[in-house]
Design an enzyme around this catalytic site. Structure first.
Site, PDB file in Angstrom:
ATOM      1  N   GLU A   1       9.555   1.789  -7.419  1.00 56.48           N
ATOM      2  CA  GLU A   1       9.416   1.670  -5.958  1.00 56.48           C
ATOM      3  C   GLU A   1      10.663   2.343  -5.400  1.00 56.48           C
ATOM      4  OE1 GLU A   1       6.843   0.263  -4.420  1.00 56.48           O
ATOM      5  OE2 GLU A   1       5.880  -0.882  -6.019  1.00 56.48           O
TER       6      GLU A   1
ATOM      7  N   HIS B   1      -0.621   5.741  -4.150  1.00 54.73           N
ATOM      8  CA  HIS B   1      -0.938   5.197  -2.843  1.00 54.73           C
ATOM      9  C   HIS B   1      -0.584   6.306  -1.846  1.00 54.73           C
ATOM     10  CE1 HIS B   1      -0.461   0.971  -4.680  1.00 54.73           C
ATOM     11  NE2 HIS B   1      -1.738   1.303  -4.599  1.00 54.73           N
TER      12      HIS B   1
ATOM     13  N   GLU C   1       2.489   6.358   0.402  1.00 60.73           N
ATOM     14  CA  GLU C   1       3.822   6.170  -0.197  1.00 60.73           C
ATOM     15  C   GLU C   1       4.282   7.543  -0.669  1.00 60.73           C
ATOM     16  OE1 GLU C   1       3.242   3.028  -3.080  1.00 60.73           O
ATOM     17  OE2 GLU C   1       2.428   1.706  -1.544  1.00 60.73           O
TER      18      GLU C   1
END
Ligand SMILES: [Zn+2]
Length: 468
Positions: free
Chosen positions: A313, A115, A118
């Protein structure tokens, strides 16, 4: 219910995370930040000034080229293809002899910035690459890692998205998708039947690359919260756990536990406008139990090439301010190093032809009739991630008689070298049943225990018995 035996403890297969985590902590299979820091010992780190900056495509490219020029013996810069807008999908390969696969040496990868907005993962991987290279020859732990592992580092899978993203984006800024407006982490072939996806160039290049290299272990770095998730990301027939659930929990929790705070209970990104899902307390979660994603990369990696992948994450803000990067780097650096080292927690070796002594490609390796059935690579080399326990491991191939070995993995010896010799159907004309024999002791970095003499004696006994 299938059960795994962990030392003296029996844990039900597919037991929930908490039971497995308790076991990992009790048996001291996972280590925390300070312990890993001590294991690694003194190392050169990057300066705060080097860490506190972002790298756009031009700067990232220059950074990677400079490393490749400075350390030609230890790394090589490849592009696996181009993005929609023609940017290179760079991969820096780091190892002793980095240019080619060395038979028996496992292949690891980190992929970040799928992404495009990110971005910490992208910056973390640039620093990690440099850390490995500048410490080679002086830090024993990192030198061993580089000598024994071929490490592929892809800082950006979506360089086009990055160029649209904006520093300071907490959650909803531009640049998540690729230049065609497609979310790449929904773009892999799905397990579920649904509308066919238009596979994007970035996705296709990753798929080709992952099939061409025998990757054993990988991680995909995202941003938006502070947690690790593991396959499956989608449900099928009401199930979202893989047949290797205990291994994925171990991989995920090893990362979270090595991070300075990811494993701790508490609100993760509250007040940040961040994704405040159910806040899994130990810092890890099964993907689909958190929220379902169909067509994600980690599921495909496990199901198709057989590479075990988790999704990390890394932090709450999608595109943090440059001044925040040193703190995040400190939080993650030991976890990033430790996770790579888990690639050596395998049953591994070579599957050889009894007649010719050559490696057998595409032989299958299955463990206790559960989990992923893996295949050997070109030279007959194979790697099977494993956790402590006793297993029946079966090696098979269309043109050979199968062999089953009993293998015991202990906490103290998580790496088990096992060569296996298979007899071709054409070599033995009489009927031949699968053999089962036990391997007494775990072998760690010792000599291969290929045993053609045993196989020959067995063949002779079989022949004598058949006459009666
Ligand atoms: Zn993401």
């Amino acid at each position: 219910m299938i059960q795994l035996i962990f030392s003296d403890t029996i844990i039900p297969f597919n037991s929930d995370e908490n039971e497995i985590i308790t076991f990992l902590e009790t048996e001291h299979i996972v280590e925390g930040y300070e312990e890993i820091s001590n294991d690694i010992g003194s190392m050169k780190d990057l300066t705060e000034e080097e860490i506190a900056k972002h790298h756009n495509y031009a700067n990232m490219t220059a950074y990677l080229k400079k490393l490749a020029e400075e350390f030609p013996e230890l790394c090589t810069l490849n592009s696996i293809g181009k993005s929609v807008e023609g940017r290179e999908l760079w991969v820096l390969v780091i190892s002793k002899n980095p240019k080619h696969h060395i038979p028996g040496k496992p292949e690891f990868k980190y992929v970040a910035n799928m992404h495009g907005n990110e971005v910490f993962g992208r910056e973390a991987l640039l620093r990690l690459a440099k850390l490995l290279l500048i410490n080679y020859g002086s830090n024993e732990y990192l030198t061993r890692l580089v000598d024994t592992t071929r490490i592929h580092i892809m800082p950006s899978m979506n360089p086009d998205g990055y160029e649209r993203a904006r520093e300071g984006d907490q959650m909803v800024g531009p640049g998540r998708d690729n230049a065609n407006g497609i979310d790449l982490n929904r773009n892999f072939p799905k397990r579920k039947i649904g509308a066919p996806v238009q596979v994007q160039p970035e996705t296709l290049r990753i798929m080709e690359w992952s099939k061409s290299v025998p990757f054993v272990l990988s991680a995909n770095l995202h941003g938006g919260t502070n947690i690790v998730n593991y396959p499956f990301d989608d449900f099928q027939h009401g199930r979202s756990r893989t047949g290797d659930h205990d291994i994925f929990v171990t991989l995920a929790y090893s990362y979270a536990r090595a991070h300075s705070n990811m494993y701790k209970r508490g609100m993760r990104c509250a007040g940040n406008g961040g994704e405040d899902f159910s806040d899994p307390p130990k810092g890890i979660t099964n993907g689909a139990e958190w929220y379902e994603v169909s067509g994600g990369m980690q599921d495909w990696m496990y199901l198709v090439p057989g590479c075990f992948e988790i999704t990390i994450e890394t932090n709450c803000a999608k595109f943090p301010w440059a001044k925040e990067l040193p703190q995040f780097w400190n939080d993650h650096k030991f976890a990033l190093i430790r996770y790579m080292d888990l690639i050596h927690h395998t049953i591994h070796g070579f599957i050889l032809d009894e007649q010719t002594g050559k490696g057998i490609a595409n032989a299958t390796i299955s463990v206790n009739s559960r989990g992923k059935i893996l295949k050997s690579y070109e030279y007959g080399d194979y790697w099977r991630l494993i956790t402590p326990g006793t297993y029946e491991v079966t090696f098979d191939h269309l043109h050979y008689y199968p062999v089953t070995k009993t293998v015991t993995i202990t906490t103290d010896s998580p790496s088990f070298f096992l060569n296996v010799t298979l007899t071709p159907h054409s070599y033995q004309t009489h009927s031949h049943q699968s053999t089962t024999d036990s391997i007494a002791s775990p072998i760690n970095n010792s000599q291969p225990n290929s045993n053609p003499i045993f196989v020959s004696i067995f063949a002779l006994i079989s022949l004598v018995l058949l006459k009666f």
